[in-house]
Design an enzyme around this catalytic site. Structure first.
Site, PDB file in Angstrom:
ATOM      1  N   LYS A   1      -2.682   7.034   1.039  1.00  0.00           N
ATOM      2  CA  LYS A   1      -2.305   7.580   2.507  1.00  0.00           C
ATOM      3  C   LYS A   1      -0.783   8.221   2.392  1.00  0.00           C
ATOM      4  CE  LYS A   1      -2.062   5.040   6.907  1.00  0.00           C
ATOM      5  NZ  LYS A   1      -3.104   5.926   7.408  1.00  0.00           N
TER       6      LYS A   1
ATOM      7  N   ARG B   1       0.598  -0.835   0.041  1.00  0.00           N
ATOM      8  CA  ARG B   1       0.012  -0.008   0.058  1.00  0.00           C
ATOM      9  C   ARG B   1       0.836   1.587  -0.119  1.00  0.00           C
ATOM     10  NH1 ARG B   1      -4.748   0.297   4.500  1.00  0.00           N
ATOM     11  NH2 ARG B   1      -2.932   1.176   5.921  1.00  0.00           N
TER      12      ARG B   1
ATOM     13  N   GLU C   1     -16.238   6.386   5.680  1.00  0.00           N
ATOM     14  CA  GLU C   1     -14.731   5.985   6.513  1.00  0.00           C
ATOM     15  C   GLU C   1     -14.573   6.681   7.592  1.00  0.00           C
ATOM     16  OE1 GLU C   1     -11.080   4.837   5.490  1.00  0.00           O
ATOM     17  OE2 GLU C   1     -10.461   6.946   4.690  1.00  0.00           O
TER      18      GLU C   1
END
Ligand code: PXG
Length: 294
Positions: free
Chosen positions: A149, A50, A182
């Site tokens: 991220k 990721r 989220e």
């Protein structure tokens, strides 16, 4: 405490980056929050994948291979003699001048902090948490994809602050259309009649590592139906069970949303099962930190 910084393990006091680092000046960089349990780093390859995807999306060249980064994580944990830890891996654009242009930054900065974990209080797992819906929206994909991220967490920080002001430990963030995306550092699931529903990543959710594991356990071990679908706060209010997933929180029940009681106000049956299965996995799997770890 030793910190890994650009190829070296240095004392905490010496672990400093330049004020000209674009990670600081522009939030130009990416990161991962990882955990080690019982002498093993949990899901390290998934976190590194990721990280590299986030870096690729912002055209940031990570100056190390995945293998070298993995070794650096292990070396940092060993230097601090940790078996259970929180690991923060950060790659910034590096030092540049006072201009946005990332091409002016010659080399990315890489640092790894390993520390003891600050766990959520046990009460959260026993009784569930209260969450609120934040007025701060999740980033829109056309501006900054929530799948990246990145070091730009200001909207999540503002949502978290809004929750804190209302004595709630987490906040639900909606996307631009008003669908649930989220929470500020966790993914969200709603259970309704043997079906688990979580927002799809395209609706503004990070592809959480814990989210993926929980979906896998639910489908393959507990034989539940799992759907990635958008839903509104109403569907959260009327869910049988609600829980959050994340590296820090693991699987944590939610029992109050915007002042409304979820289900019977106690952590739900499925949630408890998933918490148990997830904990089991953290105990048994991961990349060993020390030789002889079984
Ligand atoms: N959504 C967001 C926005 C996150 O930042 C998650 C979901 C859960 O993903 P994982 O892969 O952890 O299941 C995150 C994760 C920290 C910290 O120190 C933040 C995260 C993870 C660990 C530590 O703030 N965010």
């Amino acid at each position: 405490m030793k910190v890994y910084l650009n190829g070296q393990l240095v004392d905490k006091e010496k672990a400093v980056v330049s004020v000209f680092d674009h990670g600081l000046l522009y939030g130009d960089g990416v990161f991962e929050g990882i955990r080690a349990y019982n002498g093993r780093v949990f899901k390290l390859p998934e976190h590194l994948d990721r990280l590299f995807n986030s870096a690729r999306a912002i055209m940031l060249e990570v100056p190390m291979s995945k293998k070298a980064l993995e070794e650096a994580v292990i070396a940092t944990l060993r230097a601090n003699k940790l078996r259970d830890a929180y690991i923060r891996l950060v790659v910034t654009r590096g030092e540049g001048d006072l201009g946005l242009d990332p091409q002016k930054c010659e080399k990315a900065t890489v640092f790894i902090i390993t520390d003891k974990i600050a766990l959520y209080p046990q009460e959260f797992y026993d009784k569930g948490l209260s969450v609120i819906t934040s007025s701060v929206k999740r980033n829109i994909s056309e501006a900054l994809s929530p799948s990246i991220k990145s070091l730009n967490y200001l909207n999540n920080v503002l949502a978290k602050a809004e929750a804190s002001r209302q004595n709630a430990p987490e906040a639900i963030m909606l996307n631009r259309e008003g669908y649930v995306a989220e929470c500020t550092g966790d993914n969200i699931f709603v259970v309704k009649e043997n079906t688990l529903v979580t927002p799809p990543t395209w609706a503004g959710a990070l592809e959480g590592i814990t989210r993926n594991i929980v979906m896998d356990i639910a489908r393959n071990k507990l034989k539940l139906l799992v759907k990635e679908e958008v839903f509104t706060p109403y569907h959260v209010y009327v869910g049988d069970e609600v829980f959050l997933t994340g590296t820090a929180a693991e699987v944590v029940p939610v029992t109050t949303v915007d002042g409304r009681m979820v289900g019977d106000g106690k952590p739900g049956k499925m949630t408890l099962k998933l918490m148990k299965e997830f904990r089991e996995l953290t105990r048994l799997s991961g990349v060993p930190i020390y030789e002889g770890s079984t």
